[in-house]
Enzyme design. Sequence first.
Site, PDB file in Angstrom:
ATOM      1  N   LEU A  23     -11.435   6.190  15.901  1.00 32.68           N
ATOM      2  CA  LEU A  23     -10.420   6.279  17.013  1.00 32.68           C
ATOM      3  C   LEU A  23     -10.919   6.442  18.207  1.00 32.68           C
ATOM      4  CD1 LEU A  23      -8.086   9.081  15.151  1.00 32.68           C
ATOM      5  CD2 LEU A  23      -7.773   6.694  15.311  1.00 32.68           C
ATOM      6  N   GLU A  30      -2.715  15.963  17.932  1.00 27.69           N
ATOM      7  CA  GLU A  30      -2.177  14.815  17.165  1.00 27.69           C
ATOM      8  C   GLU A  30      -2.470  14.453  16.018  1.00 27.69           C
ATOM      9  OE1 GLU A  30      -0.544  10.866  16.612  1.00 27.69           O
ATOM     10  OE2 GLU A  30      -2.792  11.211  16.451  1.00 27.69           O
TER      11      GLU A  30
HETATM   12  N1  LIG Z   1      -5.002   4.928  15.895  1.00 27.20           N
HETATM   13  C1  LIG Z   1      -4.515   4.960  14.665  1.00 27.20           C
HETATM   14  O1  LIG Z   1      -3.448   5.578  14.322  1.00 27.20           O
HETATM   15  C2  LIG Z   1      -5.294   4.327  13.575  1.00 27.20           C
HETATM   16  C3  LIG Z   1      -5.028   4.419  12.229  1.00 27.20           C
HETATM   17  C4  LIG Z   1      -5.745   4.031  11.353  1.00 27.20           C
HETATM   18  C5  LIG Z   1      -7.044   3.365  11.732  1.00 27.20           C
HETATM   19  N2  LIG Z   1      -7.421   3.338  12.739  1.00 27.20           N
HETATM   20  C6  LIG Z   1      -8.802   2.656  13.606  1.00 27.20           C
HETATM   21  O2  LIG Z   1      -8.799   1.199  13.053  1.00 27.20           O
HETATM   22  C7  LIG Z   1      -9.892   0.794  12.491  1.00 27.20           C
HETATM   23  C8  LIG Z   1      -9.833   0.435  11.267  1.00 27.20           C
HETATM   24  O3  LIG Z   1      -8.784  -0.803  11.111  1.00 27.20           O
HETATM   25  P1  LIG Z   1      -9.131  -2.205  10.775  1.00 27.20           P
HETATM   26  O4  LIG Z   1      -7.723  -2.888  11.029  1.00 27.20           O
HETATM   27  O5  LIG Z   1     -10.348  -2.649  11.362  1.00 27.20           O
HETATM   28  O6  LIG Z   1      -9.412  -2.029   9.064  1.00 27.20           O
HETATM   29  P2  LIG Z   1      -8.471  -1.641   7.882  1.00 27.20           P
HETATM   30  O7  LIG Z   1      -7.288  -2.074   7.873  1.00 27.20           O
HETATM   31  O8  LIG Z   1      -8.472  -0.156   7.629  1.00 27.20           O
HETATM   32  O9  LIG Z   1      -9.378  -2.100   6.554  1.00 27.20           O
HETATM   33  C9  LIG Z   1      -9.494  -3.588   6.385  1.00 27.20           C
HETATM   34  C10 LIG Z   1     -10.069  -3.998   4.970  1.00 27.20           C
HETATM   35  O10 LIG Z   1      -8.894  -3.359   4.071  1.00 27.20           O
HETATM   36  C11 LIG Z   1      -8.946  -4.170   3.048  1.00 27.20           C
HETATM   37  N3  LIG Z   1      -7.486  -4.568   3.132  1.00 27.20           N
HETATM   38  C12 LIG Z   1      -6.669  -4.892   4.251  1.00 27.20           C
HETATM   39  N4  LIG Z   1      -5.561  -5.436   3.869  1.00 27.20           N
HETATM   40  C13 LIG Z   1      -5.919  -5.945   2.256  1.00 27.20           C
HETATM   41  C14 LIG Z   1      -5.026  -6.593   1.440  1.00 27.20           C
HETATM   42  N5  LIG Z   1      -3.670  -7.055   1.790  1.00 27.20           N
HETATM   43  N6  LIG Z   1      -5.421  -6.696   0.167  1.00 27.20           N
HETATM   44  C15 LIG Z   1      -6.468  -6.347  -0.141  1.00 27.20           C
HETATM   45  N7  LIG Z   1      -7.321  -5.771   0.752  1.00 27.20           N
HETATM   46  C16 LIG Z   1      -6.856  -5.420   2.016  1.00 27.20           C
HETATM   47  C17 LIG Z   1     -10.018  -4.975   3.218  1.00 27.20           C
HETATM   48  O11 LIG Z   1     -10.973  -4.456   2.535  1.00 27.20           O
HETATM   49  P3  LIG Z   1     -12.306  -5.389   1.936  1.00 27.20           P
HETATM   50  O12 LIG Z   1     -12.959  -6.037   2.853  1.00 27.20           O
HETATM   51  O13 LIG Z   1     -12.848  -4.218   1.141  1.00 27.20           O
HETATM   52  O14 LIG Z   1     -11.708  -6.306   0.938  1.00 27.20           O
HETATM   53  C18 LIG Z   1     -10.050  -5.323   4.950  1.00 27.20           C
HETATM   54  O15 LIG Z   1     -11.431  -5.614   5.054  1.00 27.20           O
HETATM   55  C19 LIG Z   1     -10.824   1.974  12.909  1.00 27.20           C
HETATM   56  O16 LIG Z   1     -11.329   2.008  14.352  1.00 27.20           O
HETATM   57  C20 LIG Z   1      -9.899   3.173  12.872  1.00 27.20           C
HETATM   58  O17 LIG Z   1     -10.286   4.292  13.400  1.00 27.20           O
HETATM   59  C21 LIG Z   1      -6.478   3.920  13.663  1.00 27.20           C
END
Ligand SMILES: NC(=O)c1ccc[n+]([C@@H]2O[C@H](COP(=O)([O-])OP(=O)(O)OC[C@H]3O[C@@H](n4cnc5c(N)ncnc54)[C@H](OP(=O)(O)O)[C@@H]3O)[C@@H](O)[C@H]2O)c1
Length: 185
Positions: A23, A30
């Site tokens: 984050l 929050e």
């Molecule tokens: N501000 C907020 O409220 C908030 C909330 C959540 C996260 N975050 C931040 O967001 C970042 C992480 O999010 P991100 O978007 O980079 O990644 P993410 O969506 O958490 O993870 C992506 C991974 O999820 C799997 N995935 C996603 N969709 C899929 C599907 N339809 N089917 C199968 N697997 C699927 C895949 O894993 P595999 O590669 O293993 O197949 C993909 O590489 C971090 O910085 C975190 O701190 C912030």
Amino acid sequence: MALKLNLIVAACENNGIGKNGELPWRLREEMKYFSRMTKKTSDPEKKNIVLMGRKTWESIPTKFRPLPERINFILSSRPKEEFGDVNGSVICKNFEAALDEARARGNEIDTVWVIGGSSVYQLALESEFLHRIYLTRILQSIECDTFLPDIDTENRFKLVLGEGVSQEIQEENGIQYKYLIYEKL
Ligand SMILES: NC(=O)c1ccc[n+]([C@@H]2O[C@H](COP(=O)([O-])OP(=O)(O)OC[C@H]3O[C@@H](n4cnc5c(N)ncnc54)[C@H](OP(=O)(O)O)[C@@H]3O)[C@@H](O)[C@H]2O)c1
């Protein structure tokens, strides 16, 4: 059984949600709001699911996961064996499989909370089961590398009040933010 899907996210003015796998801010109150909302159920016998992408799972410090008092679902195309001990969490190969697994648990489940990241939010926004978006809007732009997809809040949603959710502007560590709840029309 009809599923109820809610999305919960904290996003800054430029729609950023993450930076370097974490984050981009530290907002303790929050985080407590996130816990409170995702734990709350209409019936004490039921539990909520928190559905997240693999990178969001990895962004949670090991000692804090699985997120307690909720059933943790992790989306990943990787084999389950690569995850090591996920302590009762469920690895789902895609979004549909996650919803099927939630449905299979029937009346045990109250709400499926989609907790990120970007592509999982996108799938939730496209889902017929989406009910509400709990958006914490951070009232400044912050450098990020991960973003919330655009949401057509004007035409597809209406703002609603949440039970016990403050409408006041909040402030922590010099960062102002507010809690918004959108319900699908
Ligand atoms: N501000 C907020 O409220 C908030 C909330 C959540 C996260 N975050 C931040 O967001 C970042 C992480 O999010 P991100 O978007 O980079 O990644 P993410 O969506 O958490 O993870 C992506 C991974 O999820 C799997 N995935 C996603 N969709 C899929 C599907 N339809 N089917 C199968 N697997 C699927 C895949 O894993 P595999 O590669 O293993 O197949 C993909 O590489 C971090 O910085 C975190 O701190 C912030």
